[in-house]
Design an enzyme around this catalytic site. Structure first.
Site: not given
Length: 447
Positions: A84, A269, A320
């Site tokens: 991230r 998810h 995604d």
């Protein structure tokens, strides 16, 4: 608008079986107006599609700028959270112009992979530091324009992203994601215009990024517009633990308590769920979007897709983070992941997996009239070669099994959107050199 067209399909998947020799009549406004089986030869003037034609694929979960991360994030090791951090650095370099260029190339890659509609989970709203652009929706409008330039449909899932975590203000990277409050998010999102190839939906980034007392505002905005609403849900166990610590309940229960769940809502998810969570999602007909290539790339885990569907949660698929863009691989991976977990085979038929990638994916994006080869449906479809090194040799009547368990995005030969040929014989009609467009737009973000 295009001229009315007749297509002849050498083989067509009609939802339950493969039919040889099918003609489709398509109107000038891009809908299927006629379907005839038993057509052994193409009628005069028909566009001939050799191979297996299926409805266009729906990529129900995309972050277009993540395409710039491919391969780069595979150096060394790390966790979701270190990944991230790298993603934030790429996001910081985006401008409306550079995002348009990257998204156009990424959506063109999707068209080459047979994808006719993308659900863009969009949260990079403002300039670095959080100041709005002169046009507060410049970034979202760039994505809508990029999809048009690439010839595909888009459901822009404009995303509320207000916090770094439970009780935490946005960090420096997240300032450009945040509108400050859900009311301010709703005001900005209300100015977005759909129509034509674009639909506007909503998203809650996650329960950690939208404080509990703001959740209902986003849900109400979507309800008033009968718009799709998506949310990252229980992707990481750390998020579940933090939610329980802050609110004494799971993320699923928290969403339920604030009116977020329901038939127009899709949890993305849905990986780390309790039995009660699964029952709650199923009872409310809340959808589940599985993204297996990203979930395994980030070591998230294998979500309980089979149990969710049995409980009543419709399944869709997304690429995604775009570790690869291949909805056939996503469908295959969902079944194969379940086989690894359970050590049994056959959790979904090939027909069921294609339905998740087509009709149910489109429905999750607010397009219930897409994803089917039938009269009245949108004329969006894609053709997969049955004579490549991967697909040759199988019986044509087993085309669904061949598509799901052998073919890849490289086997897509044609993609048609609203009756218009966007990909013909493996070449994109609107973006002549997709690899160069990708390379140039990604390089610009490194400058």
């Amino acid at each position: 608008m295009t001229a009315p067209t007749t297509y002849w399909l050498e083989h067509a998947w009609l939802g339950t079986h493969v039919e040889p020799g099918v003609t489709l009549a398509v109107s000038a406004d891009g809908r299927i107006t006629g379907l005839l089986t038993g057509a052994d030869t193409p009628p005069p003037g028909a566009e001939v599609l050799r191979g297996l034609t299926i409805p266009g694929l729906a990529n129900a979960h995309s972050h277009a700028f993540h395409r710039a991360l491919r391969s780069t994030v595979q150096v060394g090791s790390g966790t979701f959270w270190t990944w991230r951090d790298f993603m934030y650095k790429v996001a910081q370099n985006l401008t409306p112009d550079s995002y348009y260029a990257l998204a156009r190339a990424t959506y063109a890659e999707m068209a080459l992979a047979g994808i006719t509609n993308v659900g863009e989970f969009h949260y990079v709203h403002h300039a670095p530091g959080g100041a709005p652009y002169a046009d507060p929706n410049a970034m979202g409008e760039a994505l809508i324009a990029a999809a048009d330039a690439a010839g595909i449909r888009i459901t822009l899932l404009d995303t509320a992203y207000l916090a770094a975590g439970f009780g935490q203000a946005p960090n420096a990277h997240q300032l450009r994601f945040s509108d400050g409050t859900a009311d301010a998010w709703a005001e900005r999102a209300s100015a977005l215009k759909g129509g034509g190839h674009a639909r506007i939906g909503a998203a809650i980034h996650s329960v950690r990024a939208v404080p509990a007392d703001h959740l209902a505002t986003v849900a109400r905005w979507a309800e008033e517009r009968q718009a799709p609403l998506h949310v990252h849900l229980s992707e990481q166990t750390a998020e579940n633990d933090a939610c329980r610590a802050a609110h004494g309940r799971t993320p699923t229960q928290l969403l339920a308590d604030h009116g977020v769940l329901g038939a127009r809502t899709t949890g993305v998810h849905n990986t780390h769920l309790t039995d009660a969570d699964i029952s709650l999602l199923g009872a409310t007909a809340t959808g589940t979007c599985m993204c297996p290539t990203t979930e395994r790339d980030l070591a998230d885990g294998i979500g309980p897709a089979s149990r969710l569907q049995q409980a009543g949660s419709p399944l869709s698929l997304g690429s995604d983070s775009h570790a690869v863009i291949d909805l056939l691989e996503e469908a295959r991976a969902m079944e194969l992941n379940e086989r690894l977990r359970s050590r049994t085979r056959g959790h979904w038929t090939a027909n069921a997996l294609l339905t998740a990638a087509t009709a149910d994916g489109h429905a999750s994006l607010g397009l219930p009239d897409a994803g089917r080869l039938e009269v009245g449906a949108l004329a969006d479809f894609t053709t997969i070669a049955l004579d490549s090194v991967r697909t040759a040799g199988a019986l044509p009547r087993l085309g669904a099994e061949t598509a799901v368990f052998a073919a890849t995005a490289s086997d897509v030969r044609h993609t048609v959107v609203a009756g218009r040929h966007i990909v013909r014989d493996g070449a994109h009609a609107l973006v002549p050199d997709v690899p160069s467009a990708l390379s140039e737009s990604i390089a610009a973000l490194r400058a």
